[in-house]
Design an enzyme around this catalytic site. Structure first.
Site, PDB file in Angstrom:
ATOM      1  N   ARG A 126       0.803  -1.231   0.000  1.00  0.00           N
ATOM      2  CA  ARG A 126       0.000   0.000   0.000  1.00  0.00           C
ATOM      3  C   ARG A 126       0.834   1.280   0.000  1.00  0.00           C
ATOM      4  O   ARG A 126       0.381   2.336   0.435  1.00  0.00           O
ATOM      5  CB  ARG A 126      -0.994   0.004   1.169  1.00  0.00           C
ATOM      6  CG  ARG A 126      -2.014  -1.118   1.079  1.00  0.00           C
ATOM      7  CD  ARG A 126      -3.085  -0.996   2.153  1.00  0.00           C
ATOM      8  NE  ARG A 126      -4.112  -2.011   1.955  1.00  0.00           N
ATOM      9  CZ  ARG A 126      -4.079  -3.223   2.509  1.00  0.00           C
ATOM     10  NH1 ARG A 126      -3.060  -3.569   3.288  1.00  0.00           N
ATOM     11  NH2 ARG A 126      -5.057  -4.070   2.290  1.00  0.00           N
ATOM     12  N   LYS A 148       3.398  11.129 -11.494  1.00  0.00           N
ATOM     13  CA  LYS A 148       2.543  10.317 -12.356  1.00  0.00           C
ATOM     14  C   LYS A 148       3.238   8.983 -12.604  1.00  0.00           C
ATOM     15  O   LYS A 148       4.365   8.942 -13.096  1.00  0.00           O
ATOM     16  CB  LYS A 148       2.291  11.006 -13.701  1.00  0.00           C
ATOM     17  CG  LYS A 148       1.174  12.015 -13.690  1.00  0.00           C
ATOM     18  CD  LYS A 148       0.890  12.461 -15.120  1.00  0.00           C
ATOM     19  CE  LYS A 148      -0.279  13.421 -15.193  1.00  0.00           C
ATOM     20  NZ  LYS A 148      -0.549  13.831 -16.590  1.00  0.00           N
ATOM     21  N   GLU A 190       9.744  17.503 -25.103  1.00  0.00           N
ATOM     22  CA  GLU A 190       9.172  17.925 -23.828  1.00  0.00           C
ATOM     23  C   GLU A 190       9.766  19.251 -23.364  1.00  0.00           C
ATOM     24  O   GLU A 190       9.083  20.053 -22.717  1.00  0.00           O
ATOM     25  CB  GLU A 190       9.385  16.839 -22.770  1.00  0.00           C
ATOM     26  CG  GLU A 190       8.671  15.525 -23.043  1.00  0.00           C
ATOM     27  CD  GLU A 190       7.168  15.577 -22.801  1.00  0.00           C
ATOM     28  OE1 GLU A 190       6.648  16.670 -22.453  1.00  0.00           O
ATOM     29  OE2 GLU A 190       6.517  14.529 -22.961  1.00  0.00           O
ATOM     30  N   LYS A 232       7.916  22.593 -14.408  1.00  0.00           N
ATOM     31  CA  LYS A 232       7.129  21.417 -14.023  1.00  0.00           C
ATOM     32  C   LYS A 232       6.823  21.441 -12.525  1.00  0.00           C
ATOM     33  O   LYS A 232       5.698  21.162 -12.100  1.00  0.00           O
ATOM     34  CB  LYS A 232       7.899  20.145 -14.392  1.00  0.00           C
ATOM     35  CG  LYS A 232       7.208  18.818 -14.027  1.00  0.00           C
ATOM     36  CD  LYS A 232       6.066  18.488 -14.955  1.00  0.00           C
ATOM     37  CE  LYS A 232       5.417  17.143 -14.653  1.00  0.00           C
ATOM     38  NZ  LYS A 232       6.136  15.995 -15.239  1.00  0.00           N
ATOM     39  N   GLU A 242      -3.859  16.891 -11.305  1.00  0.00           N
ATOM     40  CA  GLU A 242      -4.361  17.257 -12.624  1.00  0.00           C
ATOM     41  C   GLU A 242      -5.872  17.519 -12.648  1.00  0.00           C
ATOM     42  O   GLU A 242      -6.609  16.971 -13.476  1.00  0.00           O
ATOM     43  CB  GLU A 242      -3.988  16.182 -13.658  1.00  0.00           C
ATOM     44  CG  GLU A 242      -4.034  16.692 -15.096  1.00  0.00           C
ATOM     45  CD  GLU A 242      -3.416  15.728 -16.080  1.00  0.00           C
ATOM     46  OE1 GLU A 242      -4.150  15.256 -16.957  1.00  0.00           O
ATOM     47  OE2 GLU A 242      -2.209  15.444 -15.969  1.00  0.00           O
ATOM     48  N   ARG A 246      -2.502  21.552 -14.345  1.00  0.00           N
ATOM     49  CA  ARG A 246      -1.517  20.530 -14.700  1.00  0.00           C
ATOM     50  C   ARG A 246      -1.827  19.896 -16.051  1.00  0.00           C
ATOM     51  O   ARG A 246      -0.919  19.388 -16.727  1.00  0.00           O
ATOM     52  CB  ARG A 246      -1.436  19.454 -13.609  1.00  0.00           C
ATOM     53  CG  ARG A 246      -0.363  18.416 -13.903  1.00  0.00           C
ATOM     54  CD  ARG A 246      -0.012  17.539 -12.736  1.00  0.00           C
ATOM     55  NE  ARG A 246       0.993  16.559 -13.123  1.00  0.00           N
ATOM     56  CZ  ARG A 246       1.607  15.735 -12.284  1.00  0.00           C
ATOM     57  NH1 ARG A 246       1.339  15.769 -10.992  1.00  0.00           N
ATOM     58  NH2 ARG A 246       2.512  14.887 -12.730  1.00  0.00           N
ATOM     59  N   ASN A 250       0.045  18.505 -20.962  1.00  0.00           N
ATOM     60  CA  ASN A 250      -0.277  17.505 -21.974  1.00  0.00           C
ATOM     61  C   ASN A 250      -0.397  18.095 -23.381  1.00  0.00           C
ATOM     62  O   ASN A 250      -0.971  17.453 -24.270  1.00  0.00           O
ATOM     63  CB  ASN A 250      -1.582  16.796 -21.605  1.00  0.00           C
ATOM     64  CG  ASN A 250      -1.419  15.903 -20.399  1.00  0.00           C
ATOM     65  OD1 ASN A 250      -0.594  15.008 -20.382  1.00  0.00           O
ATOM     66  ND2 ASN A 250      -2.203  16.161 -19.367  1.00  0.00           N
ATOM     67  N   HIS A 253      -0.111  15.809 -26.354  1.00  0.00           N
ATOM     68  CA  HIS A 253      -0.156  14.423 -25.907  1.00  0.00           C
ATOM     69  C   HIS A 253      -1.413  13.683 -26.367  1.00  0.00           C
ATOM     70  O   HIS A 253      -1.364  12.468 -26.574  1.00  0.00           O
ATOM     71  CB  HIS A 253      -0.047  14.357 -24.381  1.00  0.00           C
ATOM     72  CG  HIS A 253       1.333  14.625 -23.864  1.00  0.00           C
ATOM     73  ND1 HIS A 253       2.026  15.787 -24.145  1.00  0.00           N
ATOM     74  CD2 HIS A 253       2.171  13.890 -23.078  1.00  0.00           C
ATOM     75  CE1 HIS A 253       3.210  15.747 -23.564  1.00  0.00           C
ATOM     76  NE2 HIS A 253       3.325  14.609 -22.907  1.00  0.00           N
ATOM     77  N   HIS A 257      -0.449  10.458 -28.049  1.00  0.00           N
ATOM     78  CA  HIS A 257      -0.800   9.158 -27.490  1.00  0.00           C
ATOM     79  C   HIS A 257      -1.583   8.319 -28.501  1.00  0.00           C
ATOM     80  O   HIS A 257      -1.453   7.088 -28.533  1.00  0.00           O
ATOM     81  CB  HIS A 257      -1.626   9.337 -26.219  1.00  0.00           C
ATOM     82  CG  HIS A 257      -0.817   9.785 -25.045  1.00  0.00           C
ATOM     83  ND1 HIS A 257      -1.388  10.164 -23.848  1.00  0.00           N
ATOM     84  CD2 HIS A 257       0.525   9.918 -24.863  1.00  0.00           C
ATOM     85  CE1 HIS A 257      -0.444  10.507 -22.993  1.00  0.00           C
ATOM     86  NE2 HIS A 257       0.730  10.369 -23.594  1.00  0.00           N
ATOM     87  N   HIS A 270       7.931   8.247 -27.521  1.00  0.00           N
ATOM     88  CA  HIS A 270       6.930   9.144 -26.940  1.00  0.00           C
ATOM     89  C   HIS A 270       7.170  10.595 -27.354  1.00  0.00           C
ATOM     90  O   HIS A 270       6.245  11.298 -27.770  1.00  0.00           O
ATOM     91  CB  HIS A 270       6.960   9.019 -25.414  1.00  0.00           C
ATOM     92  CG  HIS A 270       6.072   9.980 -24.707  1.00  0.00           C
ATOM     93  ND1 HIS A 270       4.695   9.948 -24.817  1.00  0.00           N
ATOM     94  CD2 HIS A 270       6.350  11.027 -23.885  1.00  0.00           C
ATOM     95  CE1 HIS A 270       4.164  10.922 -24.090  1.00  0.00           C
ATOM     96  NE2 HIS A 270       5.149  11.588 -23.518  1.00  0.00           N
TER      97      HIS A 270
END
Length: 368
Positions: A126, A148, A190, A232, A242, A246, A250, A253, A257, A270
């Site tokens: 956990r 993330k 990026e 960042k 997010e 935030r 993206n 993206h 993606h 990527h």
């Protein structure tokens, strides 16, 4: 920002009791002062891949000292390994070693390793500590910062994961010396993103310094990493999970993606997909009346200068894009939410793009 080659700098991701440092500089891997303070206990699991291990695993071990119980796990390289099966291998190794809740996982590698190790740490018993030691430019400026974590699913990228912050990020800029040119360009995507969404002055600096960056100039790379990480960190501190600002990170993206998922993870890097996606976002912004033709041309020029593709895959039609984009995590109530540009240096979240405008962009955008 420090341009010194030999003086490490430290930034902070300000998250209250969960705040953590980003150490940036050369020669950090083998120096215990940068890593040891962030270990939760004596049990340490270093997870890396088959490409990075021969280059940097021994050096990292030097920075851990001799009084720790250290295990190593070397996974296959590549985006195709970013799946639950790989994370299960990490959990299996932790259990076989009898590691407890005071263990620390260290992610030594690029974004794939960092995301998987972070997700494994978030779930093991956990939640246990982990430290990011990114060795690619893309991971150093983006994926290692912000918490993330996760893995890909055949239907979508990063669809299974958790927010789980590291205890520290250790950016040893010396690792970029072994980075292949294609991976360097992917990381520059990026870096360019930060200028496009939040810092027009940084974007102008990148335009001037792109040859130096691609030539692995140490001072230029250090400055680019520091400014990217600073931006960042600011955004993550404002919106950790997010819910708002935030999402601006993206930019490109949603389109990118879709390219990655359609082409098969790893066939497009990527950063390559994000670079093309940012150009698509810029052209869509122009169709909505926000960007001028000159601003789109600047965007195209800097993406080209970074060595990134300017066309989408020839095998992708409009419906291929739309079908995958509809699964994007940013979407709300079946509305497609896109990150677009009001101007260069200012991004926005937009969920009211007319279908016909988006379709026209997808039809007109060049393929290769």
């Amino acid at each position: 920002m420090s341009d010194s080659r030999n003086t490490p700098s430290t930034l902070e991701v300000a998250l209250g009791s969960r705040s953590y440092p980003i150490h940036i500089g050369p020669g950090l891997l083998g120096d215990p002062q940068w890593l040891s303070p962030h270990l939760a206990g004596r049990q340490v699991m270093v997870v890396t891949n088959e490409t990075v291990a021969p280059l940097y695993l021994a050096r990292l071990r030097q920075g851990l000292g001799d009084d720790l119980e250290v295990r190593e796990l070397v996974l296959p390289d590549g985006e195709a390994t970013k799946a639950l099966a790989s994370v299960e291998r990490i959990w299996d190794a932790l259990l076989a070693a009898g590691f407890n809740r005071r263990c620390t996982l260290i992610a030594l590698g690029g974004g794939v390793i960092g995301d998987m190790v972070g997700f494994a740490a978030a779930c093991y018993q956990r939640g246990v500590a982990f430290v990011q030691v990114p060795t690619t430019l893309l991971a150093q400026v983006d994926s290692s910062v912000g918490g993330k974590t996760g893995v890909n699913h055949p239907r979508g990228k990063n669809m299974i994961g958790a927010f789980w912050q590291p205890r520290a990020v250790l950016v040893d800029t010396d690792t970029l010396a072994t980075l292949p040119p294609r991976e360097l360009s992917a990381g520059l995507a990026e870096v360019v993103k930060y200028g496009l969404i939040r810092d027009a002055d940084f974007l102008a600096w990148l335009e001037a310094e792109m040859p130096a960056l691609r030539g692995l100039d140490a001072a230029a790379l250090t400055r680019a990493i520091e400014r990217s990480c600073s931006l960042k960190a600011e955004i993550v501190a404002e919106d950790e999970t997010e819910q708002g600002v935030r999402a601006l990170l993206n930019l490109g993206h949603t389109f990118g993606h879709a390219i990655e998922a359609h082409q098969g993870y790893g066939n497009w890097l990527h950063g390559e997909a994000v670079g093309t996606g940012m150009l698509m976002a810029a052209e869509l912004s122009a169709r909505l009346g926000w960007l001028s033709d000159a601003e789109v041309a600047r965007t195209r020029a800097i993406i080209a200068a970074a060595g990134l593709p300017l066309a989408a895959p020839a095998s992708m039609g409009v419906e291929d894009f739309l079908a995958i984009m509809r699964l994007d995590k940013k979407n709300l109530d079946s509305r497609l939410r896109l990150i677009l540009l009001r101007t260069l240096g200012e991004a926005c979240i937009h969920d009211a793009t007319p279908t016909e405008t988006l379709t026209a962009l997808l039809e007109a955008f060049p393929r290769r």
